[in-house]
Design a protein around this motif. Structure first.
Motif, PDB file in Angstrom:
ATOM      1  N   ALA A   1       0.776  -1.387  -0.218  1.00 11.82           N
ATOM      2  CA  ALA A   1       0.255  -0.199  -0.007  1.00 11.82           C
ATOM      3  C   ALA A   1       1.013   1.517  -0.063  1.00 11.82           C
ATOM      4  O   ALA A   1       2.012   1.285   0.442  1.00 11.82           O
ATOM      5  CB  ALA A   1      -0.896  -0.087   1.249  1.00 11.82           C
ATOM      6  N   PRO A   2       0.470   2.338  -0.285  1.00 13.83           N
ATOM      7  CA  PRO A   2       0.991   3.546  -0.282  1.00 13.83           C
ATOM      8  C   PRO A   2       1.216   4.202   1.024  1.00 13.83           C
ATOM      9  O   PRO A   2       0.332   4.700   1.638  1.00 13.83           O
ATOM     10  CB  PRO A   2       0.296   4.294  -1.231  1.00 13.83           C
TER      11      PRO A   2
ATOM     12  N   LEU B   1     -10.482  -7.696   3.229  1.00 22.55           N
ATOM     13  CA  LEU B   1      -9.088  -6.813   3.274  1.00 22.55           C
ATOM     14  C   LEU B   1      -9.425  -5.705   2.179  1.00 22.55           C
ATOM     15  O   LEU B   1      -9.265  -4.651   2.411  1.00 22.55           O
ATOM     16  CB  LEU B   1      -7.855  -7.658   3.564  1.00 22.55           C
ATOM     17  N   LYS B   2      -9.895  -6.211   0.952  1.00 21.16           N
ATOM     18  CA  LYS B   2      -9.958  -5.246  -0.067  1.00 21.16           C
ATOM     19  C   LYS B   2     -11.071  -4.180   0.165  1.00 21.16           C
ATOM     20  O   LYS B   2     -10.666  -2.968  -0.208  1.00 21.16           O
ATOM     21  CB  LYS B   2     -10.109  -5.950  -1.576  1.00 21.16           C
ATOM     22  N   VAL B   3     -12.164  -4.694   0.712  1.00 25.42           N
ATOM     23  CA  VAL B   3     -13.423  -3.786   1.269  1.00 25.42           C
ATOM     24  C   VAL B   3     -12.888  -2.891   2.338  1.00 25.42           C
ATOM     25  O   VAL B   3     -13.165  -1.681   2.099  1.00 25.42           O
ATOM     26  CB  VAL B   3     -14.436  -4.607   1.325  1.00 25.42           C
TER      27      VAL B   3
ATOM     28  N   LEU C   1      -5.090  -0.708  -0.464  1.00 25.20           N
ATOM     29  CA  LEU C   1      -4.354  -1.704  -0.672  1.00 25.20           C
ATOM     30  C   LEU C   1      -3.927  -1.800  -2.211  1.00 25.20           C
ATOM     31  O   LEU C   1      -4.938  -1.792  -3.123  1.00 25.20           O
ATOM     32  CB  LEU C   1      -4.894  -3.055  -0.205  1.00 25.20           C
ATOM     33  N   GLN C   2      -2.713  -2.224  -2.626  1.00 25.41           N
ATOM     34  CA  GLN C   2      -2.417  -2.295  -4.172  1.00 25.41           C
ATOM     35  C   GLN C   2      -2.294  -3.840  -4.294  1.00 25.41           C
ATOM     36  O   GLN C   2      -2.145  -4.079  -5.469  1.00 25.41           O
ATOM     37  CB  GLN C   2      -1.112  -1.562  -4.334  1.00 25.41           C
TER      38      GLN C   2
ATOM     39  N   ILE D   1      -2.682 -22.935   1.412  1.00 25.23           N
ATOM     40  CA  ILE D   1      -3.104 -22.158   0.291  1.00 25.23           C
ATOM     41  C   ILE D   1      -2.512 -20.965   0.289  1.00 25.23           C
ATOM     42  O   ILE D   1      -2.380 -20.295   1.263  1.00 25.23           O
ATOM     43  CB  ILE D   1      -4.610 -22.158   0.081  1.00 25.23           C
ATOM     44  N   ILE D   2      -1.857 -20.338  -1.031  1.00 21.68           N
ATOM     45  CA  ILE D   2      -1.300 -19.199  -1.124  1.00 21.68           C
ATOM     46  C   ILE D   2      -2.191 -18.307  -2.186  1.00 21.68           C
ATOM     47  O   ILE D   2      -2.278 -18.830  -3.268  1.00 21.68           O
ATOM     48  CB  ILE D   2       0.211 -19.241  -1.592  1.00 21.68           C
ATOM     49  N   LEU D   3      -2.434 -17.333  -1.995  1.00 19.65           N
ATOM     50  CA  LEU D   3      -3.322 -16.400  -2.845  1.00 19.65           C
ATOM     51  C   LEU D   3      -2.496 -14.859  -2.980  1.00 19.65           C
ATOM     52  O   LEU D   3      -1.970 -14.632  -1.793  1.00 19.65           O
ATOM     53  CB  LEU D   3      -4.776 -16.126  -2.341  1.00 19.65           C
ATOM     54  N   LYS D   4      -2.469 -14.500  -4.116  1.00 22.57           N
ATOM     55  CA  LYS D   4      -1.828 -13.440  -4.726  1.00 22.57           C
ATOM     56  C   LYS D   4      -2.732 -12.429  -5.677  1.00 22.57           C
ATOM     57  O   LYS D   4      -2.982 -12.962  -6.475  1.00 22.57           O
ATOM     58  CB  LYS D   4      -0.440 -13.359  -5.091  1.00 22.57           C
ATOM     59  N   GLU D   5      -3.069 -11.208  -5.044  1.00 24.37           N
ATOM     60  CA  GLU D   5      -3.864 -10.332  -6.046  1.00 24.37           C
ATOM     61  C   GLU D   5      -3.345  -9.032  -6.099  1.00 24.37           C
ATOM     62  O   GLU D   5      -3.031  -8.649  -5.001  1.00 24.37           O
ATOM     63  CB  GLU D   5      -5.404 -10.312  -5.670  1.00 24.37           C
ATOM     64  N   THR D   6      -3.147  -8.315  -7.245  1.00 26.91           N
ATOM     65  CA  THR D   6      -2.721  -7.136  -7.397  1.00 26.91           C
ATOM     66  C   THR D   6      -3.934  -6.367  -8.215  1.00 26.91           C
ATOM     67  O   THR D   6      -4.441  -6.826  -9.005  1.00 26.91           O
ATOM     68  CB  THR D   6      -1.342  -7.024  -8.293  1.00 26.91           C
ATOM     69  N   PHE D   7      -3.999  -5.130  -7.623  1.00 25.32           N
ATOM     70  CA  PHE D   7      -5.189  -4.402  -8.149  1.00 25.32           C
ATOM     71  C   PHE D   7      -4.354  -2.883  -8.661  1.00 25.32           C
ATOM     72  O   PHE D   7      -3.328  -2.203  -8.208  1.00 25.32           O
ATOM     73  CB  PHE D   7      -5.929  -3.910  -7.069  1.00 25.32           C
TER      74      PHE D   7
END
Length: 119
Positions: free
Chosen positions: A37-38, A83-85, A90-91, A113-119
């Motif tokens: 995040a910035p 977390l996104k909401v 978050l980036q 389980i591993i998840l990764k998301e970039t927005f």
């Protein structure tokens, strides 16, 4: 500057699993997060309002861990969405969710389980 927050080895006792035994007895789960995040303002300001409160992150994860699910993938997806909401700044989210000593008759420390998301 890349700013990341890491919350490591958050432990929860929860009731996730496919078998009735798992949902009745429960198990220990471990969540690891890396959040991008910035946060440059906080580096200068020393003000909590310019960053993401770690306790609030933990609380959001705990809230989702308290809801039983059959699959780790489902729990991890719910955590990611929460977390996104809650933290729209978050980036990227990198999440690892592990079930310790999964009950399938083998000598195994954990299944993850591993998840990764970039927005």
């Amino acid at each position: 500057m890349v700013s990341q927050i890491e919350l490591k080895d958050m432990k929860f006792y929860a009731y996730h699993g496919v078998s009735p035994q798992e949902t009745k007895v429960g198990n220990t789960f471990v969540v690891n997060l890396i959040l991008t995040a910035p946060l440059e303002k906080a580096v200068i300001s020393d003000d909590l309002h310019d960053t993401i409160n770690y306790a609030e992150i933990f609380g959001a994860v705990k809230q989702e861990m308290d809801i039983p699910s059959k699959l780790l993938e489902h729990v991890a997806g719910r955590i990611m969405n929460a977390l996104k909401v809650k933290f729209p700044q978050l980036q990227e989210i990198r999440l690892k969710l592990s079930k310790l000593n999964p009950p399938f008759g083998g000598n195994l420390h954990s299944a993850s389980i591993i998840l990764k998301e970039t927005f």
